[in-house]
Design a protein around this motif. Sequence first.
Motif, PDB file in Angstrom:
ATOM      1  N   ASP A 268      25.929  46.835  49.027  1.00  0.00           N
ATOM      2  CA  ASP A 268      26.308  46.078  47.832  1.00  0.00           C
ATOM      3  C   ASP A 268      26.830  46.973  46.717  1.00  0.00           C
ATOM      4  OD1 ASP A 268      25.554  43.750  49.091  1.00  0.00           O
ATOM      5  OD2 ASP A 268      23.497  43.809  48.315  1.00  0.00           O
ATOM      6  N   ASP A 269      26.540  48.276  46.802  1.00  0.00           N
ATOM      7  CA  ASP A 269      27.002  49.190  45.764  1.00  0.00           C
ATOM      8  C   ASP A 269      28.437  49.655  46.004  1.00  0.00           C
ATOM      9  OD1 ASP A 269      26.305  50.565  48.031  1.00  0.00           O
ATOM     10  OD2 ASP A 269      25.646  52.357  46.961  1.00  0.00           O
ATOM     11  N   ALA A 270      29.049  49.234  47.107  1.00  0.00           N
ATOM     12  CA  ALA A 270      30.445  49.599  47.382  1.00  0.00           C
ATOM     13  C   ALA A 270      31.356  48.645  46.618  1.00  0.00           C
ATOM     14  CB  ALA A 270      30.732  49.541  48.886  1.00  0.00           C
ATOM     15  N   THR A 271      31.529  48.914  45.341  1.00  0.00           N
ATOM     16  CA  THR A 271      32.293  48.020  44.472  1.00  0.00           C
ATOM     17  C   THR A 271      33.008  48.828  43.401  1.00  0.00           C
ATOM     18  OG1 THR A 271      32.102  46.166  42.923  1.00  0.00           O
ATOM     19  CG2 THR A 271      30.236  47.669  43.065  1.00  0.00           C
ATOM     20  N   ILE A 272      34.064  48.256  42.871  1.00  0.00           N
ATOM     21  CA  ILE A 272      34.759  48.878  41.755  1.00  0.00           C
ATOM     22  C   ILE A 272      34.523  48.109  40.458  1.00  0.00           C
ATOM     23  CG2 ILE A 272      36.545  49.875  43.213  1.00  0.00           C
ATOM     24  CD1 ILE A 272      38.387  47.655  42.463  1.00  0.00           C
ATOM     25  N   GLY A 273      33.654  47.091  40.529  1.00  0.00           N
ATOM     26  CA  GLY A 273      33.257  46.387  39.324  1.00  0.00           C
ATOM     27  C   GLY A 273      34.160  45.218  38.962  1.00  0.00           C
ATOM     28  N   PRO A 274      33.813  44.529  37.892  1.00  0.00           N
ATOM     29  CA  PRO A 274      34.538  43.312  37.502  1.00  0.00           C
ATOM     30  C   PRO A 274      35.911  43.558  36.886  1.00  0.00           C
ATOM     31  CG  PRO A 274      32.834  43.817  35.893  1.00  0.00           C
ATOM     32  CD  PRO A 274      32.673  44.807  37.000  1.00  0.00           C
ATOM     33  N   ALA A 275      36.305  44.812  36.726  1.00  0.00           N
ATOM     34  CA  ALA A 275      37.625  45.080  36.140  1.00  0.00           C
ATOM     35  C   ALA A 275      38.748  44.503  36.989  1.00  0.00           C
ATOM     36  CB  ALA A 275      37.826  46.587  35.969  1.00  0.00           C
ATOM     37  N   ILE A 276      38.443  44.209  38.250  1.00  0.00           N
ATOM     38  CA  ILE A 276      39.464  43.695  39.154  1.00  0.00           C
ATOM     39  C   ILE A 276      39.786  42.232  38.879  1.00  0.00           C
ATOM     40  CG2 ILE A 276      37.912  42.862  40.962  1.00  0.00           C
ATOM     41  CD1 ILE A 276      39.806  44.082  43.009  1.00  0.00           C
ATOM     42  N   CYS A 277      38.878  41.529  38.169  1.00  0.00           N
ATOM     43  CA  CYS A 277      39.047  40.085  37.961  1.00  0.00           C
ATOM     44  C   CYS A 277      40.367  39.760  37.268  1.00  0.00           C
ATOM     45  CB  CYS A 277      37.872  39.532  37.158  1.00  0.00           C
ATOM     46  SG  CYS A 277      36.275  39.655  38.008  1.00  0.00           S
ATOM     47  N   LEU A 278      40.756  40.581  36.315  1.00  0.00           N
ATOM     48  CA  LEU A 278      42.005  40.344  35.592  1.00  0.00           C
ATOM     49  C   LEU A 278      43.186  40.284  36.551  1.00  0.00           C
ATOM     50  CD1 LEU A 278      43.838  40.242  33.059  1.00  0.00           C
ATOM     51  CD2 LEU A 278      43.752  42.747  33.051  1.00  0.00           C
ATOM     52  N   PHE A 279      43.235  41.207  37.498  1.00  0.00           N
ATOM     53  CA  PHE A 279      44.381  41.286  38.401  1.00  0.00           C
ATOM     54  C   PHE A 279      44.295  40.239  39.507  1.00  0.00           C
ATOM     55  CE2 PHE A 279      43.614  45.399  36.487  1.00  0.00           C
ATOM     56  CZ  PHE A 279      44.862  45.721  35.988  1.00  0.00           C
ATOM     57  N   GLY A 280      43.085  39.904  39.925  1.00  0.00           N
ATOM     58  CA  GLY A 280      42.939  38.836  40.906  1.00  0.00           C
ATOM     59  C   GLY A 280      43.351  37.500  40.338  1.00  0.00           C
ATOM     60  N   GLY A 281      42.928  37.239  39.069  1.00  0.00           N
ATOM     61  CA  GLY A 281      43.327  35.991  38.433  1.00  0.00           C
ATOM     62  C   GLY A 281      44.814  35.947  38.131  1.00  0.00           C
ATOM     63  N   ARG A 282      45.388  37.082  37.805  1.00  0.00           N
ATOM     64  CA  ARG A 282      46.816  37.150  37.502  1.00  0.00           C
ATOM     65  C   ARG A 282      47.639  36.803  38.734  1.00  0.00           C
ATOM     66  NH1 ARG A 282      49.996  39.833  33.658  1.00  0.00           N
ATOM     67  NH2 ARG A 282      52.054  40.469  34.402  1.00  0.00           N
ATOM     68  N   ALA A 283      47.184  37.253  39.910  1.00  0.00           N
ATOM     69  CA  ALA A 283      47.915  36.993  41.147  1.00  0.00           C
ATOM     70  C   ALA A 283      47.503  35.680  41.799  1.00  0.00           C
ATOM     71  CB  ALA A 283      47.698  38.138  42.131  1.00  0.00           C
ATOM     72  N   GLY A 284      46.342  35.140  41.422  1.00  0.00           N
ATOM     73  CA  GLY A 284      45.876  33.897  42.021  1.00  0.00           C
ATOM     74  C   GLY A 284      45.467  34.060  43.474  1.00  0.00           C
ATOM     75  N   VAL A 285      44.692  35.115  43.766  1.00  0.00           N
ATOM     76  CA  VAL A 285      44.304  35.410  45.151  1.00  0.00           C
ATOM     77  C   VAL A 285      42.796  35.656  45.215  1.00  0.00           C
ATOM     78  CG1 VAL A 285      46.546  36.375  45.761  1.00  0.00           C
ATOM     79  CG2 VAL A 285      44.765  37.872  44.812  1.00  0.00           C
ATOM     80  N   GLU A 286      42.276  35.639  46.455  1.00  0.00           N
ATOM     81  CA  GLU A 286      40.852  35.907  46.674  1.00  0.00           C
ATOM     82  C   GLU A 286      40.563  37.387  46.914  1.00  0.00           C
ATOM     83  OE1 GLU A 286      41.907  31.942  47.175  1.00  0.00           O
ATOM     84  OE2 GLU A 286      42.432  33.467  48.677  1.00  0.00           O
ATOM     85  N   ALA A 287      41.585  38.154  47.264  1.00  0.00           N
ATOM     86  CA  ALA A 287      41.371  39.580  47.538  1.00  0.00           C
ATOM     87  C   ALA A 287      42.631  40.351  47.176  1.00  0.00           C
ATOM     88  CB  ALA A 287      41.008  39.805  49.010  1.00  0.00           C
ATOM     89  N   LEU A 288      42.435  41.597  46.775  1.00  0.00           N
ATOM     90  CA  LEU A 288      43.526  42.504  46.475  1.00  0.00           C
ATOM     91  C   LEU A 288      43.523  43.639  47.493  1.00  0.00           C
ATOM     92  CD1 LEU A 288      43.294  42.746  42.578  1.00  0.00           C
ATOM     93  CD2 LEU A 288      45.008  41.524  43.911  1.00  0.00           C
ATOM     94  N   VAL A 289      44.707  44.136  47.813  1.00  0.00           N
ATOM     95  CA  VAL A 289      44.861  45.187  48.806  1.00  0.00           C
ATOM     96  C   VAL A 289      45.311  46.465  48.103  1.00  0.00           C
ATOM     97  CG1 VAL A 289      46.034  45.923  50.918  1.00  0.00           C
ATOM     98  CG2 VAL A 289      45.425  43.510  50.594  1.00  0.00           C
ATOM     99  N   PHE A 290      44.526  47.528  48.269  1.00  0.00           N
ATOM    100  CA  PHE A 290      44.860  48.849  47.742  1.00  0.00           C
ATOM    101  C   PHE A 290      45.450  49.673  48.887  1.00  0.00           C
ATOM    102  CE2 PHE A 290      41.913  47.231  44.751  1.00  0.00           C
ATOM    103  CZ  PHE A 290      42.044  47.932  43.556  1.00  0.00           C
ATOM    104  N   THR A 291      46.526  50.381  48.606  1.00  0.00           N
ATOM    105  CA  THR A 291      47.125  51.270  49.608  1.00  0.00           C
ATOM    106  C   THR A 291      47.399  52.625  48.964  1.00  0.00           C
ATOM    107  OG1 THR A 291      49.338  50.420  49.073  1.00  0.00           O
ATOM    108  CG2 THR A 291      48.199  49.434  50.958  1.00  0.00           C
ATOM    109  N   ARG A 292      47.092  53.672  49.735  1.00  0.00           N
ATOM    110  CA  ARG A 292      47.331  55.029  49.256  1.00  0.00           C
ATOM    111  C   ARG A 292      47.934  55.830  50.403  1.00  0.00           C
ATOM    112  NH1 ARG A 292      42.429  57.702  46.288  1.00  0.00           N
ATOM    113  NH2 ARG A 292      41.453  57.324  48.303  1.00  0.00           N
ATOM    114  N   PHE A 293      49.001  56.573  50.110  1.00  0.00           N
ATOM    115  CA  PHE A 293      49.720  57.329  51.131  1.00  0.00           C
ATOM    116  C   PHE A 293      49.999  58.726  50.591  1.00  0.00           C
ATOM    117  CE2 PHE A 293      53.459  58.852  53.375  1.00  0.00           C
ATOM    118  CZ  PHE A 293      53.210  58.483  54.693  1.00  0.00           C
ATOM    119  N   VAL A 294      49.524  59.736  51.321  1.00  0.00           N
ATOM    120  CA  VAL A 294      49.733  61.137  50.941  1.00  0.00           C
ATOM    121  C   VAL A 294      50.297  61.859  52.153  1.00  0.00           C
ATOM    122  CG1 VAL A 294      48.677  63.272  50.101  1.00  0.00           C
ATOM    123  CG2 VAL A 294      47.817  61.052  49.311  1.00  0.00           C
ATOM    124  N   ALA A 295      51.382  62.620  51.938  1.00  0.00           N
ATOM    125  CA  ALA A 295      52.033  63.307  53.060  1.00  0.00           C
ATOM    126  C   ALA A 295      52.479  64.698  52.632  1.00  0.00           C
ATOM    127  CB  ALA A 295      53.235  62.506  53.559  1.00  0.00           C
TER     128      ALA A 295
END
Length: 283
Positions: A160-187
């Motif tokens: 349950d501690d694997a979280t980034i906190g409620p700061a994500i709510c703004l962006f989830g509500g802005r997009a109108g979705v149940e989940a957000l996808v983070f992607t990171r690419f380093v080469a």
Amino acid sequence: MAPHATTGRGSQRPRRRRGAARVRLRVVLSLAAIAVTSCTERPFAMSPERRRKDLVDRAAAVQRVALLPPQVKVWELGFNDDLTRLRDLETRFGEQVMEYVAAHLGRLSLAVQPARLEPSDLQGDRELSFQLTELFQSYDQLSWRLYRGGDQQPSATMGDDATIGPAICLFGGRAGVEALVFTRFVAFSKSTAMRGKDTFFRVLAALGGVAIRTPSAAATVEVALIDSQSGEALWVNRASATYTGDIDVDFVVAHAMYPLPRDIFSGPDPPAAAVPDNSVPSP
């Protein structure tokens, strides 16, 4: 004695020429073999997955997802360990990552919607841009906590501690979705001079009867599915690959996305079909 000595030197010259010709032939054949190997050899990849124990139950509530802008960094490695950012490749690789992830999620019956975080949106709203930067920093800390323990079972580090906190709510509500996808690419990619140096040493090793594989590029991609209401990480995976040729973005992204279970997402309900009006108008 003299005629005999002259004849001996004359007989050695053709042998030297034949020996030099054989060496040149071996070099050419070695270069050809290295070129073919570089084109046909499969890259190496590994994929340490993290997932919640209740992923299947939580995924049932996810129908719509939005992809946040990818975090992409591409470096060129030169002599003296000099590193140069390749901005043009970062833009191209970022687009490829987004296209592949969106297509894969679409095949899992998820509706992929825009996150409404285009450069024009961020440029006109400094507060939104600042909050997005903080959101990425919170995810970086979460990623570090998830992977600092090394190889583990997929569900061993997703409490349950694997979280980034409620700061994500703004962006989830802005997009109108149940989940957000983070992607990171380093080469990292070796410069032309560094690749030439590697080729030289591979040729020397081949002349000695030893075949070596020298990677010319490497890439790591990380993909995370985060609940847009609670900020809890539902599923995270990281894949790395090395290449003897150019970077194959689809290859490493496919390794990162493949472990995401199929048939656990219900997807959005299809639009209701129009019911025909069969009533008979009154005379």
